[in-house]
Design a protein around this motif. Structure first.
Motif, short mmCIF file in Angstrom:
data_model
loop_
_atom_site.label_atom_id
_atom_site.label_comp_id
_atom_site.label_asym_id
_atom_site.label_seq_id
_atom_site.Cartn_x
_atom_site.Cartn_y
_atom_site.Cartn_z
N MET A 94 2.90 -8.69 -2.09
CA MET A 94 1.71 -9.28 -2.71
C MET A 94 1.93 -10.75 -3.07
SD MET A 94 -0.98 -7.43 -3.09
CE MET A 94 -1.52 -5.76 -2.96
N ALA A 95 3.16 -11.16 -3.23
CA ALA A 95 3.45 -12.55 -3.59
C ALA A 95 3.49 -13.47 -2.37
CB ALA A 95 4.78 -12.62 -4.35
N ASP A 96 3.45 -12.92 -1.16
CA ASP A 96 3.55 -13.70 0.06
C ASP A 96 2.17 -14.14 0.52
OD1 ASP A 96 3.98 -14.79 2.56
OD2 ASP A 96 5.07 -13.07 3.36
N PRO A 97 1.84 -15.44 0.42
CA PRO A 97 0.51 -15.91 0.81
C PRO A 97 0.24 -15.79 2.31
CG PRO A 97 1.93 -17.76 0.29
CD PRO A 97 2.70 -16.52 -0.05
N LYS A 98 1.26 -15.51 3.11
CA LYS A 98 1.08 -15.38 4.56
C LYS A 98 0.72 -13.96 4.98
CE LYS A 98 4.25 -19.13 5.54
NZ LYS A 98 5.51 -19.53 6.13
N GLN A 99 0.72 -13.02 4.04
CA GLN A 99 0.37 -11.65 4.37
C GLN A 99 -1.08 -11.54 4.78
OE1 GLN A 99 2.03 -8.63 4.53
NE2 GLN A 99 3.89 -9.81 4.34
N GLU A 100 -1.35 -10.66 5.73
CA GLU A 100 -2.71 -10.41 6.20
C GLU A 100 -3.43 -9.50 5.21
OE1 GLU A 100 -4.28 -11.62 8.91
OE2 GLU A 100 -2.53 -12.81 9.46
N GLY A 101 -4.74 -9.63 5.16
CA GLY A 101 -5.52 -8.78 4.29
C GLY A 101 -6.95 -8.66 4.77
N VAL A 102 -7.65 -7.70 4.22
CA VAL A 102 -9.07 -7.51 4.50
C VAL A 102 -9.78 -7.31 3.19
CG1 VAL A 102 -8.75 -6.53 6.81
CG2 VAL A 102 -8.85 -5.01 4.84
N GLU A 103 -11.06 -7.64 3.17
CA GLU A 103 -11.90 -7.34 2.02
C GLU A 103 -13.01 -6.43 2.49
OE1 GLU A 103 -15.04 -9.67 -0.61
OE2 GLU A 103 -12.98 -10.33 -0.98
N VAL A 104 -13.12 -5.29 1.85
CA VAL A 104 -14.12 -4.30 2.23
C VAL A 104 -14.95 -3.97 1.00
CG1 VAL A 104 -14.51 -2.01 3.20
CG2 VAL A 104 -12.54 -3.35 3.96
N ASN A 105 -16.24 -4.28 1.06
CA ASN A 105 -17.16 -3.99 -0.05
C ASN A 105 -16.62 -4.45 -1.40
OD1 ASN A 105 -18.87 -2.93 1.86
ND2 ASN A 105 -18.31 -0.82 1.45
N GLY A 106 -16.07 -5.65 -1.43
CA GLY A 106 -15.61 -6.24 -2.68
C GLY A 106 -14.21 -5.85 -3.11
N VAL A 107 -13.51 -5.05 -2.32
CA VAL A 107 -12.15 -4.65 -2.65
C VAL A 107 -11.20 -5.28 -1.64
CG1 VAL A 107 -10.53 -2.72 -2.91
CG2 VAL A 107 -12.90 -2.48 -3.67
N GLY A 108 -10.22 -6.04 -2.14
CA GLY A 108 -9.22 -6.65 -1.28
C GLY A 108 -8.09 -5.69 -1.00
N TRP A 109 -7.65 -5.67 0.26
CA TRP A 109 -6.56 -4.80 0.70
C TRP A 109 -5.51 -5.63 1.43
CZ3 TRP A 109 -6.73 0.50 -0.27
CH2 TRP A 109 -7.96 1.04 -0.64
N LEU A 110 -4.25 -5.51 1.04
CA LEU A 110 -3.13 -6.04 1.79
C LEU A 110 -3.02 -5.18 3.04
CD1 LEU A 110 -0.42 -7.79 1.82
CD2 LEU A 110 0.63 -5.77 0.81
N LEU A 111 -2.78 -5.77 4.18
CA LEU A 111 -2.74 -5.06 5.45
C LEU A 111 -1.35 -5.21 6.07
CD1 LEU A 111 -4.06 -3.80 8.02
CD2 LEU A 111 -4.79 -6.12 8.61
N GLN A 112 -0.69 -4.08 6.36
CA GLN A 112 0.63 -4.12 7.00
C GLN A 112 0.68 -3.10 8.13
OE1 GLN A 112 2.82 -3.28 3.33
NE2 GLN A 112 3.82 -5.25 3.62
N LYS A 113 1.13 -3.54 9.29
CA LYS A 113 1.32 -2.63 10.41
C LYS A 113 2.64 -1.90 10.21
CE LYS A 113 0.97 -2.29 15.34
NZ LYS A 113 -0.22 -1.62 15.73
N ALA A 114 2.62 -0.59 10.37
CA ALA A 114 3.82 0.24 10.22
C ALA A 114 4.58 0.28 11.55
CB ALA A 114 3.44 1.65 9.78
N PRO A 115 5.88 0.49 11.50
CA PRO A 115 6.68 0.56 12.74
C PRO A 115 6.20 1.66 13.70
CG PRO A 115 8.11 0.42 10.83
CD PRO A 115 6.72 0.59 10.32
N ASP A 116 5.59 2.72 13.19
CA ASP A 116 5.13 3.82 14.04
C ASP A 116 3.75 3.57 14.65
OD1 ASP A 116 3.38 4.15 11.91
OD2 ASP A 116 4.04 6.18 11.42
N GLY A 117 3.17 2.38 14.43
CA GLY A 117 1.87 2.05 14.98
C GLY A 117 0.71 2.29 14.03
N GLY A 118 0.97 2.91 12.90
CA GLY A 118 -0.05 3.12 11.89
C GLY A 118 -0.22 1.88 11.02
N PHE A 119 -0.92 2.04 9.90
CA PHE A 119 -1.12 0.93 8.98
C PHE A 119 -0.90 1.36 7.55
CE2 PHE A 119 -3.24 -1.06 12.53
CZ PHE A 119 -2.95 -2.40 12.34
N ARG A 120 -0.57 0.39 6.72
CA ARG A 120 -0.48 0.57 5.28
C ARG A 120 -1.41 -0.46 4.66
NH1 ARG A 120 3.62 -1.88 1.20
NH2 ARG A 120 3.42 -0.50 -0.59
N PHE A 121 -2.29 0.01 3.77
CA PHE A 121 -3.19 -0.87 3.04
C PHE A 121 -2.88 -0.70 1.56
CE2 PHE A 121 -5.48 0.63 6.79
CZ PHE A 121 -5.95 -0.55 7.35
#
Length: 163
Positions: A94-121
């Motif tokens: 969360m402290a890394d300004p280079k991290q990708e994120g999305v905002e969905v209906n007013g809620v911000g989510w940090l976005l990370q691709k998992a090694p297995d091809g899935g995602f973590r929000f």
């Protein structure tokens, strides 16, 4: 600018893509093993219990699954295809300004691709951090965060969690 206020670049999604994304529905397992996060502070646990009550019966066309052990800090849909844990400690990313994120209906989510091809929000700028893990098969369903965001927005106030 504080890294707590804008910890990642935001992309904005609307509810419209969710309607298309729900087309690929598949039944899930009846139970999922989900480890609750370490015991959060009482005020965070209370917010997570409120979120637990607001969570939808289905996400991305997958029915809600019973979690083992049962906890107000966890939820799952489609077996373990989509897993939610509320009350996690603040992720260091969360402290890394280079991290990708999305905002969905007013809620911000940090976005990370998992090694297995899935995602973590992970939610940001909320009084309780909520993590959602999505398996590879459902990782392309951008609409899955729409209903989850509605529940988070209703149950977990905007703010900076000290946990």
């Amino acid at each position: 600018m504080s890294s707590h206020r804008r910890p990642f670049r935001l992309l904005v999604l609307s509810a419209a893509p969710a309607l298309v994304a729900l087309a690929g529905c598949a039944p899930g397992d009846s139970e999922a093993r989900v480890e609750p996060p370490p015991a959060p502070p009482a005020e965070v646990a209370k917010l997570c219990a409120a979120l637990h009550e607001e969570l939808p019966r289905s996400v991305a066309g997958l029915a809600r699954t019973t979690t083992e052990p049962a906890s107000d800090l966890t939820a799952a849909w489609g077996g373990s295809a989509i897993v939610l844990r509320c009350g996690i400690p603040k992720p260091p990313e969360m402290a890394d300004p280079k991290q990708e994120g999305v905002e969905v209906n007013g809620v911000g989510w940090l976005l990370q691709k998992a090694p297995d091809g899935g995602f973590r929000f992970v939610t940001g700028s909320r009084l309780a951090y909520t993590e959602v893990r999505v398996d590879k098969e459902h990782a392309t369903d951008a609409g899955l965060l729409v209903d989850l965001s509605a529940a988070v927005a209703k149950a977990v106030p905007v703010g900076i969690s000290s946990y």
